[in-house]
Design an enzyme around this catalytic site. Structure first.
Site, PDB file in Angstrom:
ATOM      1  N   GLU A  63       5.550 -10.205  -0.396  1.00 56.63           N
ATOM      2  CA  GLU A  63       4.497 -10.011   0.613  1.00 56.63           C
ATOM      3  C   GLU A  63       4.526  -8.592   1.167  1.00 56.63           C
ATOM      4  O   GLU A  63       3.469  -7.986   1.394  1.00 56.63           O
ATOM      5  CB  GLU A  63       4.636 -11.027   1.745  1.00 56.63           C
ATOM      6  CG  GLU A  63       3.524 -10.936   2.769  1.00 56.63           C
ATOM      7  CD  GLU A  63       2.151 -11.250   2.198  1.00 56.63           C
ATOM      8  OE1 GLU A  63       1.218 -10.437   2.418  1.00 56.63           O
ATOM      9  OE2 GLU A  63       1.989 -12.287   1.536  1.00 56.63           O
ATOM     10  N   GLU A  85      -0.052  -7.820   9.584  1.00 54.70           N
ATOM     11  CA  GLU A  85      -0.300  -8.756   8.486  1.00 54.70           C
ATOM     12  C   GLU A  85      -0.020 -10.201   8.914  1.00 54.70           C
ATOM     13  O   GLU A  85       1.137 -10.596   9.076  1.00 54.70           O
ATOM     14  CB  GLU A  85       0.560  -8.408   7.269  1.00 54.70           C
ATOM     15  CG  GLU A  85       0.262  -7.055   6.671  1.00 54.70           C
ATOM     16  CD  GLU A  85      -1.119  -6.961   6.056  1.00 54.70           C
ATOM     17  OE1 GLU A  85      -1.657  -7.985   5.581  1.00 54.70           O
ATOM     18  OE2 GLU A  85      -1.677  -5.842   6.056  1.00 54.70           O
TER      19      GLU A  85
END
Length: 154
Positions: free
Chosen positions: A95, A54
């Site tokens: 996140e 990510e």
């Protein structure tokens, strides 16, 4: 010793139910500690996997590597420091959760696109956005308070 029940219909299999085993306090503690240690390593693995896959998480981690030490050394009250650091950590937490949602949605929607999949991803993205706004607000307020108190000069 297992408990055996009689089959309710002829030819049906016999069901066995294990009896509970008493766990001593020492054994429960060692099992509890093993779970804690395993959970720690699973968490580290999750952070590593998110770091690897990510880009947004890597960017936010780099920001955290700068902002957390900065918050420690800025002449801000202890509560302000806690809010500044906590808001940065909240961005990372959100996140991580957003990334988990996105991976699950991608897995579930492999064969076809679905409007719910887009909606779920957009909601996760909105959560990250709000956590970033929260972080910005905490930093601005903590720094403004330090400036008005005369501890920090522009």
């Amino acid at each position: 010793m297992p408990i055996s029940t009689e089959p309710t219909t002829p030819g049906a299999a016999t069901t066995t139910v294990p009896t509970p085993v008493a766990v001593t306090d020492q054994k429960a503690t060692s099992l509890g500690m093993r779970r804690v240690v395993n959970a720690f390593f699973y968490s580290i693995e999750g952070i590593g996997s998110t770091w690897k896959h990510e880009e947004a998480f890597r960017q936010e981690m780099m920001l955290a590597f700068v902002l957390v030490p900065l918050a420690v050394f800025l002449p801000v009250e202890l509560l302000g420091k806690a809010l500044m650091i906590g808001s940065v950590l909240l961005v990372l937490i959100v996140e991580l959760l957003n990334s988990a949602v996105e991976w699950c949605v991608d897995l579930a929607a492999q064969q076809q696109r679905h409007p719910f999949a887009k909606r779920a991803k957009d909601m996760g993205s909105a959560a990250v956005f709000l956590s970033l706004l929260n972080c910005l607000l905490m930093w601005v307020l903590a720094l403004a308070q330090a400036v008005t108190a005369g501890r920090l000069h522009w």
